[in-house]
Each structure stands twice: as structure tokens, then as C-alpha cells.
Design an enzyme around this catalytic site. Structure first.
Site, PDB file in Angstrom:
ATOM      1  N   ASP A   4      -3.648  -0.039   2.234  1.00 33.48           N
ATOM      2  CA  ASP A   4      -4.286  -0.719   1.114  1.00 33.48           C
ATOM      3  C   ASP A   4      -3.818  -2.154   0.945  1.00 33.48           C
ATOM      4  O   ASP A   4      -2.739  -2.556   1.401  1.00 33.48           O
ATOM      5  CB  ASP A   4      -4.079   0.056  -0.190  1.00 33.48           C
ATOM      6  N   GLU A  18      -0.760   3.082  -1.214  1.00 34.61           N
ATOM      7  CA  GLU A  18       0.697   2.967  -1.343  1.00 34.61           C
ATOM      8  C   GLU A  18       1.063   2.100  -2.540  1.00 34.61           C
ATOM      9  O   GLU A  18       2.042   2.379  -3.239  1.00 34.61           O
ATOM     10  CB  GLU A  18       1.297   2.388  -0.063  1.00 34.61           C
TER      11      GLU A  18
END
Length: 424
Positions: free
Chosen positions: A92, A149
Site C-alpha cells: 500500500d 500495512e
């Protein structure tokens, strides 16, 4: 050996490590630039996951599963006798407006790979390709491409979706993170590596009114301003601890007109701690000071406090970490043990905790070694001290050098994987 000799040796080893590795494969450079130009926020890594799955399926031997814990992708290679190892990369990006000026800068306004997860994905894909070239793999490799994350939900989401039940159980979980240190350099430590983290949202409620009559209102802005300073004192109170907590105000939202006293103020804080006791002490201190500030201001409503996006500490298995640092050094990497844990946070450790197995997480360099002096290397090796002016992770100007970063980052993952597979 003198300190200066240590520095010179580290510099020579670092430059030699980068120079001796193959040049960056143009395919992986293209993958990296594409990922950097097309970042996706936590939980929305749809195109990134599709690219990862397509790349893995193009390699021999990988069995690929998509949609694990949302957009997570898992590849399994091998399956013969031998250990099972997991290799993890996060996918991400962050809600940051890029300011690097790169010709492959983010094409999505307000979203950027400011933490280097594009490096992590590309490096793991490159390592997967290298591992797939083994004619007989002595064990099983599970490649875990994790979403979300940055919010702390990604690893837990994959585990809640049956990651341990659906895929081979690991003997060890391995992961790496790019940082603003010289390409070729590897840093880690056994035991506590990264802090636990909590995000804190505070809402202070006052009484709105006209700016010309502050006596008839309770201004939440002045409450918030005073509270910020008091909370900085709370953090300073614990600064003498060996690994002190860090409490940082990150946002303050209140009002939108100069002549209107707003009704509410919202504060966002980041807390980093290294023990459960320290965490509880700091959270209790935040609650106590917030309540006292509201009471002293004459607020008619109690403040609200929400703790969210919590990350556990990242803890490396000591013996495995020492062994891998020695393995990196034997394979040409300048590899140093960090003197203490750092205040960044990760959800990587959730995998090994759930599997009750060993784990090792390390840092790899992301910038050209030519940027750093011998003194810089000493500061990095001894204190993780970055040279003045270094743009670090989460900066809108964070820009790893892919040509120098990707070869050692790919090689580090391959070296660690082969070392663990060879243990039998």
C-alpha cells in the site's frame, strides 16, 4: 581495529557489494516505475495485486491465490521435503502529495509510495523469479504480498482470512524494508527492532460563538493548543528511559473562519512505545491531561479519546537474526546490528506471532552509496543517525534510487531465503 578502519572497511564493502551485483534488470525497473506512478491506498491495492498475481503466474512453479484478506496475494513454490519459509512484502501507499519531480512520479493526486512499498513489491517479485529458477527447491517458499500495512489492518486481515490454514505453516517469516541509507547496506538486530504504535484521536468540545465575544464561548482551539504543549511535556517526562516513548501531534483540525469560534477541535497523535507498561502509562497520561484541560477550560462536555490503527512491537528472533546478518556479510553485504530499536512501526510481526515461529526483519539501503561520507556510515552503523537533510520515509520527497537499490534488495531476499532453505 580502530573506528576509522571500521568505517573505511564498511565503505569499501558497501561500494563493492553494489558494484559486484548484476545491473538492475530493465523489467524490474519498469515494474518499479509503474508501481511508483500508480500508487494505491491501504485496502484498495486492486491494480497492484493484479500486477503481482500476473507476474507470479508468468514464472514457472508458482501457485497463486488472490483476494486473501482483501487484496492480498499469496504464491507457493516448491513443496518438497525441507523447511517452509514465508517472504513478505507490503503493497500500500500513503495519502501524501508527491514532490519528487521524478518523470515517473505518482499520477494519482494526493497518493504516493512515500514509504518504499513499491521497492518491497518489486524486490520480492525479483526474488521470486530467481527462486523459481531452482530445478529442485529444498523446501517450500510462500510469498506473501500484504495489503494495508500503513493502517495496521493488513497482516491481521490476511490471518483472519485463513492464511495459516490455507497455506503451508512457516518455520520462519522473513521481510525487509527500504530506508534512506546507502544501497547495499543491511541493518537489523535481534530482539525488539521496532516500536509498538497507536494512533490517538481526541475531540474537544467547547461552546461556539462570535470572535468578538470570547467571554461568551469556550474556545476548543485554545484548549487544543494548550493540550499539545502539555502532552509534549508528558513525553519529555519519560525521556530518561533506555527506550523512551515518543508522542507526536500530527494534525489539529478546528474552525474555518477567523471571526467564528468553533464548537469542536480534533487532534490526531501518534504514540510509539517499547513496553506494554510504557504504553499504558502514556495512554493513561493522555486521558488524564485531556480531561484536566477540558475541565480547566470550563468545557460543558467531556472530551472523547479513541485509540486506533494499533501496531504491535516488531521483535526479531535473536539467534536467527545473528545468523542472517552473518550470512549477509558473507555474501558481500555490509551488515550491521543496530544498537537499539527504532521508533518506526510495522505489522510484520503479526505473522510469526500467529504461527508461533521465528521471524527476521531487516532494513536495506535505498539511496546511492555515493551520497554518503565515511562519517555518515559510522553514524548509521552506530546510531541509525541520518545525515542532515536526508529525506526519510513518509516524506513527499522520498525517492529511492531504483538502479542501485533493486539489485541488492532482490539479492538480500534471495540470500536469506536460500540460507533458510538450506538449513533443512
Amino acid at each position: 581495529m580502530t573506528a576509522s578502519a571500521d568505517i573505511e572497511g564498511a565503505v569499501r564493502a558497501g561500494l563493492a557489494a553494489v558494484a559486484a551485483m548484476p545491473a538492475a534488470d530493465e523489467h524490474w525497473l519498469e515494474i518499479y516505475r509503474h508501481l511508483h506512478a500508480h500508487p494505491e491506498l491501504s485496502g484498495a491495492e486492486v491494480a497492484t495485486a493484479r500486477l503481482v498475481a500476473d507476474e507470479l503466474r508468468a514464472m514457472p512453479g508458482w501457485e497463486v491465490t488472490e483476494g486473501v484478506g482483501g487484496t492480498g496475494v499469496v504464491g507457493v513454490l516448491g513443496g518438497g521435503p525441507g523447511p517452509v519459509i514465508w517472504l513478505r512484502a507490503d503493497m500500500d501507499a500513503l495519502p501524501v502529495q508527491e514532490e519528487t519531480g521524478l518523470d515517473y512520479a505518482s499520477r494519482t493526486p494526493g497518493v504516493m509510495h512515500a514509504c518504499g512499498h513499491d521497492v518491497h513489491v518489486t524486490a520480492l517479485l525479483g526474488a521470486c523469479a530467481r527462486l523459481a529458477a531452482h530445478t529442485e527447491l529444498p523446501g517450500t517458499v510462500v510469498a506473501v504480498f500484504q495489503p494495508a500495512e500503513e493502517t495496521g489492518f493488513g497482516a491481521r486481515g490476511m490471518l483472519d482470512d485463513g492464511l495459516l490454514e490455507r497455506f503451508p505453516t512457516p518455520r520462519i517469516v522473513l521481510g525487509q524494508h527500504v530506508g534512506p541509507v546507502p544501497a547495499g547496506l543491511v541493518l537489523s538486530r535481534g530482539g525488539a527492532l521496532m516500536a509498538a504504535s497507536d494512533s490517538i484521536r481526541i475531540e474537544l468540545t467547547g461552546s461556539g460563538g462570535h470572535a468578538s465575544m470570547p467571554h461568551a464561548a469556550v474556545n476548543p482551539l485554545t484548549m487544543a493548543a494548550s493540550l499539545v504543549l502539555r502532552l509534549q511535556g508528558l513525553a519529555a517526562q519519560h525521556s530518561s528511559l533506555p527506550s523512551p516513548p515518543v508522542l507526536t501531534p500530527g494534525a489539529l483540525h478546528v474552525g474555518d473562519r477567523p471571526n467564528v469560534i468553533a464548537e469542536t477541535a480534533e487532534m490526531l497523535l501518534s504514540l510509539r512505545t517499547f513496553t506494554s507498561g510504557s504504553r499504558e502509562t502514556m495512554l493513561e497520561g493522555v486521558r488524564r491531561m485531556t480531561a484536566a484541560e477540558a475541565e480547566s477550560a470550563g468545557a460543558h462536555k467531556d472530551p472523547t479519546i479513541e485509540v486506533y490503527d494499533s501496531f504491535p512491537m516488531t521483535v526479531n528472533t535473536a539467534a536467527d537474526t545473528d545468523r542472517l546478518l552473518a550470512t549477509f556479510a558473507a555474501n558481500g553485504f555490509p551488515a550491521f546490528p543496530l544498537p537499539g530499536p527504532i521508533t518506526g512501526s510495522e505489522d510484520f510481526g503479526a505473522f510469526a506471532t500467529a504461527a508461533n515461529c521465528a521471524s527476521v526483519f531487516w532494513y536495506v539501503g535505498g539511496f546511492s552509496a555515493a551520497r554518503y561520507t565515511a562519517e555518515d556510515w559510522l553514524g548509521l552503523a552506530r546510531e541509525m543517525a541520518l545525515p542532515a537533510g536526508t529525506e526519510s520515509n513518509h516524506s513527499p520527497r522520498f525517492a529511492p534510487d531504483p538502479e542501485e537499490t533493486l539489485p541488492p534488495a532482490i539479492n538480500a531476499m534471495v540470500v536469506a531465503a536460500n540460507s533458510e532453505l538450506a538449513r533443512g
